[in-house]
Enzyme design. Structure first.
Site, short mmCIF file in Angstrom:
data_model
loop_
_atom_site.label_atom_id
_atom_site.label_comp_id
_atom_site.label_asym_id
_atom_site.label_seq_id
_atom_site.Cartn_x
_atom_site.Cartn_y
_atom_site.Cartn_z
N HIS A 15 0.99 -1.21 0.12
CA HIS A 15 -0.21 -0.25 0.06
C HIS A 15 1.06 0.79 -0.54
O HIS A 15 2.06 1.66 0.33
CB HIS A 15 -1.07 -0.26 1.08
N ASP A 17 1.18 4.19 1.51
CA ASP A 17 1.24 4.77 2.84
C ASP A 17 2.06 3.35 3.31
O ASP A 17 3.56 4.36 4.30
CB ASP A 17 0.10 5.68 3.59
N LYS A 18 2.10 2.27 3.58
CA LYS A 18 2.51 1.66 3.93
C LYS A 18 4.20 1.40 3.36
O LYS A 18 5.39 1.30 3.99
CB LYS A 18 2.45 0.34 4.20
N GLU A 43 9.96 11.35 6.78
CA GLU A 43 9.20 11.79 6.46
C GLU A 43 9.29 11.18 4.83
O GLU A 43 9.88 11.42 4.21
CB GLU A 43 8.22 12.45 6.46
N GLU A 56 13.64 15.80 9.73
CA GLU A 56 14.68 16.17 10.29
C GLU A 56 15.69 15.47 11.13
O GLU A 56 15.63 14.43 11.20
CB GLU A 56 14.52 17.28 11.44
N LYS A 173 -5.60 -4.31 0.40
CA LYS A 173 -6.31 -3.95 1.66
C LYS A 173 -7.10 -5.24 2.14
O LYS A 173 -7.93 -6.01 1.01
CB LYS A 173 -7.14 -2.78 1.66
N PHE A 249 -8.73 -4.44 -10.58
CA PHE A 249 -7.99 -3.37 -9.25
C PHE A 249 -6.59 -3.39 -9.80
O PHE A 249 -5.83 -4.35 -9.03
CB PHE A 249 -7.72 -4.09 -7.81
N ASP A 257 -2.88 5.82 -6.51
CA ASP A 257 -2.58 6.69 -5.23
C ASP A 257 -1.04 7.42 -4.85
O ASP A 257 -0.24 6.15 -4.91
CB ASP A 257 -3.07 6.18 -3.73
N ALA A 258 -1.36 8.54 -3.99
CA ALA A 258 0.67 9.22 -3.62
C ALA A 258 0.04 8.42 -1.95
O ALA A 258 -0.98 8.44 -1.40
CB ALA A 258 0.35 10.26 -3.67
N ARG A 263 0.15 7.73 7.62
CA ARG A 263 -1.12 8.14 7.39
C ARG A 263 -2.71 6.65 7.76
O ARG A 263 -3.31 6.47 7.25
CB ARG A 263 -1.80 8.58 6.22
N LYS A 264 -1.84 5.38 8.66
CA LYS A 264 -2.88 4.34 8.55
C LYS A 264 -1.86 4.52 10.46
O LYS A 264 -1.83 3.44 10.60
CB LYS A 264 -1.79 3.69 7.63
N LYS A 284 10.30 7.96 13.05
CA LYS A 284 10.64 8.99 14.19
C LYS A 284 11.19 7.63 15.33
O LYS A 284 11.03 6.50 15.96
CB LYS A 284 9.33 8.54 15.07
N LYS A 288 11.23 10.51 21.17
CA LYS A 288 9.24 10.85 20.44
C LYS A 288 8.95 10.12 21.18
O LYS A 288 8.38 8.59 20.26
CB LYS A 288 10.03 10.83 19.07
N ASP A 290 5.01 10.19 20.72
CA ASP A 290 4.70 9.50 20.15
C ASP A 290 4.55 7.65 20.17
O ASP A 290 3.92 7.04 19.66
CB ASP A 290 4.67 10.68 19.11
#
Length: 413
Positions: A15, A17-18, A43, A56, A173, A249, A257-258, A263-264, A284, A288, A290
């Site tokens: 995918h 995003d992955k 990123e 960064e 998916k 598909f 898709d970009a 995003r997941k 990260k 961090k 998060d």
């Protein structure tokens, strides 16, 4: 709410995003392997024929970012004639990386609440709220919908990599809907699989026949192997089974898709079954919170459920940038525990050190990439960060601490 249906989704490693999550974490692994004190917020963006690395990074490590990105893209399966406009060998890779802000660095290196305790000298890398969750629905102490959705995604990738279904392409998916009765999973309502494939399948070109062929193969080679050891079984008679509902598909991955790192976040955690603080994990470094505090919150929640202090547990932690100690700790057991909430919170505070430096030390997060041969965080970047039985994650190892909680409960009652 005595009867309801709850749904969670997962996505495969192909995918868009992955792809980004894996590249970002592969870079993190490479940097930490050489310099455990690297500060990383990497990123990744992908689109047709393009991969952009931004963010960064402050590190003494010397790594080849382009080589790492191409290796990840190739390992997923985007190479050659089947790459679909995103070939690991020819896609453009752009780098736009800065160093970490010194304002952030000073808060991590010298905490506002520092004292003679060395663990109070390291502050949180950012403010924020993090949640951890566990329940007794599965052996992994995870909600069944996300657990099963990940199983299907992993199996979908497995039959592609092993060439069992040679018409499958990397993007895919899954989605699982579970019938609940009185708060317990009762049956599998719906399984949805959307998988990228070649235009022709085993010589079949008719769109309807292609979809029927894929549907039959996925039930045999993906659904049955992914569910055969579950108490709750799927069946073509009782379970609604949807495959590529749009009809086909063929165009997928970054060409369709970009993609973007982070995003997941619901796929990465509990499939929407529990709350989420909003922060992503991949790319990260563990200063961090998060990332590291979300792992710690899962560790606490899983320990509570493993110790049978509750059937469900959700833990919220909050931090301030540059401050070592959590601002708040909250535990919610949704009425499944006989222990008062304030007592349970006291037990958590007494048994878990949730300062960033202590979390780093407990899970050895800075050193694991090197110890694991340069591949640790990348393994978490697909198929979830929690409840994994295919990889050894320190925040999932709660045998010892759960026994300690069982014994310590007597001190509070």
């Amino acid at each position: 709410m005595s009867e309801y249906v709850f749904t969670s989704e997962s996505v495969t490693e192909g995918h868009p995003d992955k792809i980004c999550d894996q590249i970002s974490d592969a870079i993190l692994d490479a940097l930490l392997s050489q310099d455990p004190d690297s500060r990383v917020a990497c990123e990744t963006v992908v689109n047709t024929g393009l991969c952009l690395l931004t963010g960064e990074i402050t590190s003494k490590a010397k790594v080849d970012y382009i080589k790492i990105a191409r290796k990840v893209i190739k390992s997923i399966g985007y190479e050659g004639s089947r790459a679909g406009g995103f070939d690991s060998n020819s896609c453009a890779i752009l780098i736009a990386l800065d160093e970490q802000s010194p304002d952030i660095a000073q808060g991590v290196d010298d905490a506002d609440d520092n004292n003679d305790d060395i663990k109070n000298n390291i502050g949180a890398g950012d403010q924020g709220i993090m949640f951890g969750y566990a329940c007794d629905e599965t052996p992994e102490l995870m909600p069944l919908p996300i657990c099963l959705a990940h199983r299907l995604s992993r199996q979908l990738a497995k039959v592609r990599h092993e060439n069992i279904l040679n018409y499958l392409l990397p993007d895919g998916k899954t989605q699982v809907s579970i019938n609940y009765k009185n708060g317990e999973p009762e049956s599998i309502n719906t399984i949805l699989i959307s998988t990228q494939h070649t235009a022709a399948v085993d010589g079949i070109h008719n769109e309807k026949e292609v979809r029927e062929k894929i549907r039959k193969d996925l039930w045999e080679h993906v659904v049955i192997p992914a569910t055969n050891d579950l108490r709750i079984k799927s069946s073509l008679q009782a379970t609604r089974f949807l495959v590529n509902p749009t009809g086909k598909f063929v165009v997928g991955g970054p060409q369709g898709d970009a993609g973007l790192t982070g995003r997941k976040i619901i796929v990465d955690t509990y499939g929407g079954y529990a709350r989420h603080g909003g922060g992503a994990f991949s790319g990260k470094d563990p200063t961090k919170v998060d990332r590291s505090a979300a792992y710690a919150a899962r560790y606490v929640a899983k320990s509570i459920v493993k110790a049978k202090l509750a059937k469900k547990a959700e833990v919220q932690l909050s931090y301030a940038i540059g401050v070592a100690n959590p601002i708040s700790i909250m535990v919610d057991t949704f009425g499944t525990s006989n222990i008062p909430q304030d007592t349970l919170i006291s037990i958590v505070k007494d048994n878990f050190d949730l300062r960033p430096a202590s979390i780093l030390e407990k899970f050895d997060l800075k050193n694991l990439p090197k110890k694991m041969g340069g591949d640790f965080f990348i393994k978490t970047a697909s198929y979830g960060h929690f409840g994994r039985e295919d990889i050894n994650l320190p925040w999932e190892n709660v045998e010892d601490i759960s026994e300690k909680l069982k014994k310590s409960i007597n001190n509070f009652l």
